[in-house]
Design an enzyme around this catalytic site. Structure first.
Site, PDB file in Angstrom:
ATOM      1  N   LYS A 188       0.761  -1.182   0.138  1.00 51.35           N
ATOM      2  CA  LYS A 188       0.277  -0.137  -0.030  1.00 51.35           C
ATOM      3  C   LYS A 188       0.926   1.315   0.235  1.00 51.35           C
ATOM      4  O   LYS A 188       1.450   1.883   1.103  1.00 51.35           O
ATOM      5  CB  LYS A 188      -0.760   0.425   1.383  1.00 51.35           C
ATOM      6  CG  LYS A 188      -2.288   0.870   0.600  1.00 51.35           C
ATOM      7  CD  LYS A 188      -3.080   1.620   1.661  1.00 51.35           C
ATOM      8  CE  LYS A 188      -1.718   2.970   2.427  1.00 51.35           C
ATOM      9  NZ  LYS A 188      -2.020   4.297   1.461  1.00 51.35           N
ATOM     10  N   GLU A 234       9.342   0.835  10.367  1.00 53.90           N
ATOM     11  CA  GLU A 234      10.974   2.349  10.062  1.00 53.90           C
ATOM     12  C   GLU A 234      10.050   3.624   9.913  1.00 53.90           C
ATOM     13  O   GLU A 234       9.363   3.562   9.352  1.00 53.90           O
ATOM     14  CB  GLU A 234      11.398   2.510   9.160  1.00 53.90           C
ATOM     15  CG  GLU A 234      12.013   0.750   8.814  1.00 53.90           C
ATOM     16  CD  GLU A 234      12.923   0.687   9.315  1.00 53.90           C
ATOM     17  OE1 GLU A 234      13.397   1.861   9.729  1.00 53.90           O
ATOM     18  OE2 GLU A 234      13.642  -0.595   9.425  1.00 53.90           O
ATOM     19  N   CYS A 237      13.940  10.941   6.306  1.00 57.40           N
ATOM     20  CA  CYS A 237      13.507  10.434   7.621  1.00 57.40           C
ATOM     21  C   CYS A 237      15.323  10.631   8.025  1.00 57.40           C
ATOM     22  O   CYS A 237      14.851  10.818   9.559  1.00 57.40           O
ATOM     23  CB  CYS A 237      13.336   9.028   7.936  1.00 57.40           C
ATOM     24  SG  CYS A 237      14.271   7.728   6.344  1.00 57.40           S
ATOM     25  N   GLU A 291      10.194  16.486  13.987  1.00 56.17           N
ATOM     26  CA  GLU A 291      10.567  16.405  12.513  1.00 56.17           C
ATOM     27  C   GLU A 291       9.775  17.681  11.513  1.00 56.17           C
ATOM     28  O   GLU A 291       8.768  17.264  11.922  1.00 56.17           O
ATOM     29  CB  GLU A 291      10.171  15.170  12.281  1.00 56.17           C
ATOM     30  CG  GLU A 291      10.877  14.183  11.370  1.00 56.17           C
ATOM     31  CD  GLU A 291      10.055  13.260  10.400  1.00 56.17           C
ATOM     32  OE1 GLU A 291       9.198  12.563  10.617  1.00 56.17           O
ATOM     33  OE2 GLU A 291      11.293  12.353  10.281  1.00 56.17           O
TER      34      GLU A 291
HETATM   35  P1  NAD Z   1       2.617   8.855   7.001  1.00 56.40           P
HETATM   36  O1  NAD Z   1       2.808   7.618   8.454  1.00 56.40           O
HETATM   37  O2  NAD Z   1       1.625   9.199   7.598  1.00 56.40           O
HETATM   38  O3  NAD Z   1       1.742   7.741   5.942  1.00 56.40           O
HETATM   39  C1  NAD Z   1       2.459   6.482   5.717  1.00 56.40           C
HETATM   40  C2  NAD Z   1       1.181   5.468   5.356  1.00 56.40           C
HETATM   41  O4  NAD Z   1       0.827   5.148   6.365  1.00 56.40           O
HETATM   42  C3  NAD Z   1       1.152   6.039   3.959  1.00 56.40           C
HETATM   43  O5  NAD Z   1       0.803   4.692   2.756  1.00 56.40           O
HETATM   44  C4  NAD Z   1      -0.499   5.838   4.414  1.00 56.40           C
HETATM   45  O6  NAD Z   1      -1.938   6.314   3.426  1.00 56.40           O
HETATM   46  C5  NAD Z   1      -0.412   4.759   5.519  1.00 56.40           C
HETATM   47  N1  NAD Z   1      -1.442   5.266   6.760  1.00 56.40           N
HETATM   48  C6  NAD Z   1      -1.705   6.487   7.108  1.00 56.40           C
HETATM   49  N2  NAD Z   1      -2.786   5.777   8.405  1.00 56.40           N
HETATM   50  C7  NAD Z   1      -2.855   4.667   8.310  1.00 56.40           C
HETATM   51  C8  NAD Z   1      -2.993   3.732   9.256  1.00 56.40           C
HETATM   52  N3  NAD Z   1      -4.315   4.140   9.712  1.00 56.40           N
HETATM   53  N4  NAD Z   1      -3.534   2.369   8.679  1.00 56.40           N
HETATM   54  C9  NAD Z   1      -2.441   2.006   8.053  1.00 56.40           C
HETATM   55  N5  NAD Z   1      -1.633   2.806   7.463  1.00 56.40           N
HETATM   56  C10 NAD Z   1      -1.780   3.740   7.024  1.00 56.40           C
HETATM   57  O7  NAD Z   1       4.022   9.228   6.589  1.00 56.40           O
HETATM   58  P2  NAD Z   1       4.544  10.180   5.179  1.00 56.40           P
HETATM   59  O8  NAD Z   1       3.813  11.011   5.617  1.00 56.40           O
HETATM   60  O9  NAD Z   1       3.781   9.043   4.860  1.00 56.40           O
HETATM   61  O10 NAD Z   1       6.332  10.064   4.990  1.00 56.40           O
HETATM   62  C11 NAD Z   1       6.515  10.813   6.023  1.00 56.40           C
HETATM   63  C12 NAD Z   1       7.099   9.723   7.463  1.00 56.40           C
HETATM   64  O11 NAD Z   1       7.727   8.569   7.159  1.00 56.40           O
HETATM   65  C13 NAD Z   1       7.970  10.476   8.147  1.00 56.40           C
HETATM   66  O12 NAD Z   1       7.280  11.192   9.519  1.00 56.40           O
HETATM   67  C14 NAD Z   1       9.184   9.792   7.771  1.00 56.40           C
HETATM   68  O13 NAD Z   1      10.276  10.367   8.962  1.00 56.40           O
HETATM   69  C15 NAD Z   1       8.854   8.540   7.638  1.00 56.40           C
HETATM   70  N6  NAD Z   1       9.841   7.906   7.107  1.00 56.40           N
HETATM   71  C16 NAD Z   1      10.377   6.687   7.811  1.00 56.40           C
HETATM   72  C17 NAD Z   1      11.605   5.937   7.452  1.00 56.40           C
HETATM   73  C18 NAD Z   1      12.399   5.262   8.119  1.00 56.40           C
HETATM   74  O14 NAD Z   1      13.309   4.477   7.419  1.00 56.40           O
HETATM   75  N7  NAD Z   1      12.663   4.873   9.238  1.00 56.40           N
HETATM   76  C19 NAD Z   1      12.149   6.755   5.862  1.00 56.40           C
HETATM   77  C20 NAD Z   1      10.951   6.874   5.210  1.00 56.40           C
HETATM   78  C21 NAD Z   1       9.919   8.112   5.834  1.00 56.40           C
END
Ligand code: NAD
Length: 495
Positions: free
Chosen positions: A177, A252, A286, A387
């Protein structure tokens, strides 16, 4: 060179179908033009993908293959990614606004991930363990079943590959997803995986709302594991739901990584590393090095040089090879970055550069934001704790090792850190003392697929990459094989 974008059909258990979920609009962030408008996945689409995955997983056509046979398909996926590299990079640049230079590197890394996993798969031995009786004892590994991979929008092809490759290698079915802001490149990956000959039904791509189809994947009893990359608050919600099901999750999550410059550092190298660490991907990373600590004796001169170098960065068109800082993913995201900077300034931070969107020419239609440096803040300020996920760096002075270790660790995240010094024993001491999943010494944001990656504290749970990254998608089983051929004495069958 331009390429056709995926048409917005979803890949549901091996079939290309129109989604029945909420509308998704993919926008090209550099000019706001619409890439595609299409229906995302609904819960019903997700249910269908799960049913097809269960049927495919029941067939030994994938999980029953020997590792070297599964590896053959994984290599073909890598071949497909490489053969379509320019096209995939183009799609990801249109989808996310990242510079073509960066998306090209991400595509190469995705192909490398499939290749590494294919090779590593054949090196994973099951073990014969020490028995305590007349039997053989083995510890073997089996697929988990159905794995959900939930990914964010910042580096989709690379984060998709990092989950899909090891989960498939382990013999599972995978439901991916991607985030709604960046759905297209994951659909392109589905086409490549289909063409590589993965048996039908084992792979789905379900762009759609997190709360709808994402939530279904987390809660469904047939999903054996969720591998999630995204924000910490979403990760925490997922972990709670997983606890109800007693389902393993790997998370992550976010970061607020410290970069530390000692007075003996090579300053030119440090500045180049810091710029790359925070301003590449426009800070939407991230592991961005977003908190900079500079030793007090060199603070003023070093920060002055850093600000000059930041002002010289080229902010521009993602397809221009000279561009270093491309637009942010979305107008809403830029508004959030901008609001955090404004709040920091209102709280007393000094803006050393940036702090606004550039204007005129190409900038007016795109979601650009200038590389920004803030000073005169303390480590407990909101801008140092939260962040931003944008091109925003905070700089602070420090006195000595103990001071900077304390300040670095005084944060909820523990994803990465960078240490710049010519004194290797000191660099080593610092790397061991700072709580982080990764420590870079005299470099930053370098990666190897063979080196496990993950976060500490609120930055996550678990590790991806490396040979053990495949094991993370397997269940371990204890196997006992009798060698006596006699009934158990307890039963007294030989009396
Ligand atoms: P997000 O948490 O909003 O969304 C991530 C994914 O989760 C998306 O596909 C979203 O649709 C899905 N999602 C959201 N709510 C959900 C739920 N209730 N149930 C299931 N899935 C759900 O994050 P974002 O805004 O897309 O990405 C940015 C974040 O990702 C930042 O905080 C960044 O630090 C983190 N990130 C971490 C890493 C790592 O490896 N540690 C790498 C890249 C990004």
């Amino acid at each position: 060179m331009t390429y056709d974008l995926p048409d917005g059909q979803l890949f549901i258990g091996g079939a290309w179908e129109t989604g029945s979920g909420a509308e998704i609009t993919s926008i090209y962030p550099a000019d706001g033009s619409v890439n595609r408008v299409f229906r995302g996945a609904s819960r019903a689409d997700g249910e269908r993908a799960i049913a097809r995955a269960l049927a495919a997983q029941a067939d030994p056509a994938w999980r029953g293959l020997k590792p070297h046979e599964r590896a053959r398909i994984l290599h073909r996926i890598a071949d497909g990614i490489e053969a379509n590299a320019a096209r995939i990079a183009y799609i990801q640049t249109r989808d996310t606004g990242k510079s073509l230079r960066e998306t090209s590197a991400l595509v190469a890394s995705a192909a490398g991930t499939f290749r590494y996993v294919a090779a590593a798969l054949e090196t994973l031995d099951d073990t014969m363990t020490v028995p305590r009786g007349d039997y053989l004892t083995l510890s073997v590994h089996e697929p988990l079943g159905l794995v959900a991979a939930i990914t964010p929008w910042n580096s989709p092809i690379a984060s998709d590959a990092q989950k899909v490759a090891p989960a498939l290698a382990a013999g599972n079915a995978v439901l991916l997803k991607p985030a709604s802001w960046s759905p297209l490149v994951s659909l392109e990956l589905a086409r490549i995986i289909e063409e590589a000959g993965l048996p039908k039904g084992l792979f789905s791509v379900l762009p759609g709302a997190g709360r709808e189809v994402g939530n279904l994947l987390v809660e469904h009893t047939s999903i054996a594991k969720v591998s999630f990359t995204g924000g910490t608050s979403t990760g925490r919600t997922l972990a709670r739901q997983a606890a109800e099901k007693l389902m393993p999750v790997s998370l992550e999550l976010g970061g607020k990584s410290p970069t530390i410059v000692f007075e003996d550092a090579d300053q030119t190298l440090a500045i180049a590393g810091i710029l790359f660490g925070i301003f590449s991907s426009s800070g939407q990373s991230c592991i961005a090095g977003s908190r900079l600590f500079v030793q007090r004796s060199i603070y003023d001169s070093f920060v002055a040089r850093l600000v000059e170098a930041t002002k010289a960065l080229r902010v521009g068109d993602p397809f221009d090879p000279e561009t270093q800082v491309a637009p942010l993913i979305h107008a809403d995201h830029r508004a959030s970055v901008s609001a955090m900077v404004e709040a920091a300034v209102a709280d007393g931070a000094t803006l050393l550069c940036g702090g606004k969107a550039p204007t005129g020419g190409i900038y007016d239609a795109g979601t650009y934001y200038m590389p920004t440096i803030l000073a005169d803040v303390t480590n407990d300020a909101l801008i140092c704790r939260e962040e931003v996920f944008g091109p925003v760096l905070v700089v602070m002075p420090f006195d000595d090792e103990a001071d900077v270790i304390a300040q670095s660790n005084d944060n909820v995240y523990g994803l990465a850190c960078g240490i710049w010094t010519r004194d290797f024993p000191r660099a080593y001491r610092m790397a061991r003392a700072i709580t982080s999943g990764t420590a870079w010494i005299n470099t930053y944001k370098q990666f190897s697929i063979s080196t496990p990656f993950g976060g500490e504290k609120d930055a996550g749970i678990g590790r991806e990459k490396g040979r053990e990254g495949i094991r993370a998608y397997m269940a371990q089983k204890a196997l006992y094989v009798d060698l006596t051929g006699r009934p158990h004495p307890w039963a007294r069958m030989e009396d």
